[in-house]
Design a protein around this motif. Structure first.
Motif, PDB file in Angstrom:
ATOM      1  N   GLU A  66       0.859  -1.176   0.000  1.00  0.00           N
ATOM      2  CA  GLU A  66       0.000   0.000   0.000  1.00  0.00           C
ATOM      3  C   GLU A  66       0.896   1.225   0.000  1.00  0.00           C
ATOM      4  OE1 GLU A  66      -3.605   2.307   0.417  1.00  0.00           O
ATOM      5  OE2 GLU A  66      -3.091   0.393  -0.456  1.00  0.00           O
ATOM      6  N   GLU A 115       4.550   0.567   0.517  1.00  0.00           N
ATOM      7  CA  GLU A 115       4.959   0.016   1.805  1.00  0.00           C
ATOM      8  C   GLU A 115       4.325  -1.358   1.993  1.00  0.00           C
ATOM      9  OE1 GLU A 115       5.638   2.004   5.296  1.00  0.00           O
ATOM     10  OE2 GLU A 115       5.236   3.995   4.511  1.00  0.00           O
ATOM     11  N   VAL A 139       2.530  -4.191   3.931  1.00  0.00           N
ATOM     12  CA  VAL A 139       1.536  -4.154   5.003  1.00  0.00           C
ATOM     13  C   VAL A 139       1.011  -5.555   5.281  1.00  0.00           C
ATOM     14  CG1 VAL A 139       0.770  -1.807   4.415  1.00  0.00           C
ATOM     15  CG2 VAL A 139      -0.431  -3.768   3.436  1.00  0.00           C
ATOM     16  N   GLN A 198      -5.263  -2.283   7.820  1.00  0.00           N
ATOM     17  CA  GLN A 198      -3.895  -2.615   7.443  1.00  0.00           C
ATOM     18  C   GLN A 198      -2.907  -2.081   8.475  1.00  0.00           C
ATOM     19  OE1 GLN A 198      -3.080   0.223   3.900  1.00  0.00           O
ATOM     20  NE2 GLN A 198      -5.247  -0.236   4.008  1.00  0.00           N
ATOM     21  N   TRP A 199      -1.823  -2.806   8.614  1.00  0.00           N
ATOM     22  CA  TRP A 199      -0.743  -2.431   9.526  1.00  0.00           C
ATOM     23  C   TRP A 199       0.528  -2.336   8.687  1.00  0.00           C
ATOM     24  CZ3 TRP A 199      -4.668  -5.735  10.479  1.00  0.00           C
ATOM     25  CH2 TRP A 199      -5.416  -5.548  11.635  1.00  0.00           C
ATOM     26  N   LEU A 200       1.145  -1.161   8.656  1.00  0.00           N
ATOM     27  CA  LEU A 200       2.377  -0.962   7.902  1.00  0.00           C
ATOM     28  C   LEU A 200       3.553  -1.491   8.722  1.00  0.00           C
ATOM     29  CD1 LEU A 200       0.355   1.238   6.772  1.00  0.00           C
ATOM     30  CD2 LEU A 200       2.394   2.489   6.125  1.00  0.00           C
ATOM     31  N   SER A 235       6.544  -0.521   8.531  1.00  0.00           N
ATOM     32  CA  SER A 235       7.364   0.605   8.990  1.00  0.00           C
ATOM     33  C   SER A 235       6.811   1.171  10.300  1.00  0.00           C
ATOM     34  CB  SER A 235       7.445   1.692   7.920  1.00  0.00           C
ATOM     35  OG  SER A 235       6.154   2.194   7.617  1.00  0.00           O
ATOM     36  N   ASP A 236       5.485   1.195  10.468  1.00  0.00           N
ATOM     37  CA  ASP A 236       4.893   1.630  11.737  1.00  0.00           C
ATOM     38  C   ASP A 236       5.164   0.614  12.842  1.00  0.00           C
ATOM     39  OD1 ASP A 236       3.852   3.892  10.530  1.00  0.00           O
ATOM     40  OD2 ASP A 236       1.804   3.099  10.373  1.00  0.00           O
ATOM     41  N   ASN A 291      -3.800   0.194  13.632  1.00  0.00           N
ATOM     42  CA  ASN A 291      -4.028  -0.043  12.210  1.00  0.00           C
ATOM     43  C   ASN A 291      -4.540   1.212  11.520  1.00  0.00           C
ATOM     44  OD1 ASN A 291      -6.635  -0.817  13.718  1.00  0.00           O
ATOM     45  ND2 ASN A 291      -7.334  -0.580  11.604  1.00  0.00           N
ATOM     46  N   ARG A 292      -4.372   1.219  10.225  1.00  0.00           N
ATOM     47  CA  ARG A 292      -5.003   2.215   9.357  1.00  0.00           C
ATOM     48  C   ARG A 292      -6.205   1.519   8.747  1.00  0.00           C
ATOM     49  NH1 ARG A 292      -0.157   5.554   6.642  1.00  0.00           N
ATOM     50  NH2 ARG A 292       1.190   5.545   8.465  1.00  0.00           N
TER      51      ARG A 292
END
Length: 142
Positions: free
Chosen positions: A86, A89, A91, A104-106, A108-109, A117-118
């Motif tokens: 996404e 990146e 995810v 979704q979970w990146l 990088s985060d 999550n986003r």
């Protein structure tokens, strides 16, 4: 058919040859477990130390929104859970069945310690999820 990991039963487990994590899917959470891979996906972020096992759940905000709208707790299904790309990146992504939501979970985060999550909301969540997986496959070939 389920998968047992450390005496917990998960619905299934997912791996990719170029992602250094196994993703176990439970009914109310996802579990990321580090693993060795020969070659890491070119878009996978680097971290000084691999993440320990991480339990991923919907953030309290999105859980509450889901409960208000659908009158039940959100659950992960086997149909659309996996790794994707996404905005360039890598995810962990899923579709909440019967909804327009793609949480979704990146990575990088996650590497920064952010487990929230986003959420994408779209007219065809399964198609968006499919495109995330397609983009991840395509960038691995480059």
């Amino acid at each position: 058919m389920g998968v047992t990991f450390e005496s917990t039963n998960y619905r299934f487990a997912i791996t990719r040859p170029d992602i250094p994590y196994t993703l176990y899917a439970g009914e109310d959470h996802l579990l990321l477990v580090p693993r060795e891979v020969a070659k890491v996906h070119p878009r996978f972020p680097t971290a000084p130390v691999p993440l320990p096992r991480l339990r991923l759940q919907l953030s309290p905000l999105y859980t509450e929104i889901y409960k208000e709208k659908y009158g039940r707790d959100p659950k992960f299904t086997s149909k659309c859970v996996g790794f994707g790309l996404e905005e360039d990146e890598v995810v962990v992504a899923t579709v909440l069945a019967g909804t327009p939501y793609v949480p979704q979970w990146l990575f990088s985060d996650l590497f920064k310690g952010d487990l929230l999550n986003r959420m994408d909301e779209c007219s065809d969540a399964e198609a968006v999820f499919g495109m995330m997986q397609f983009d991840l496959r395509e960038t691995a070939l480059r």
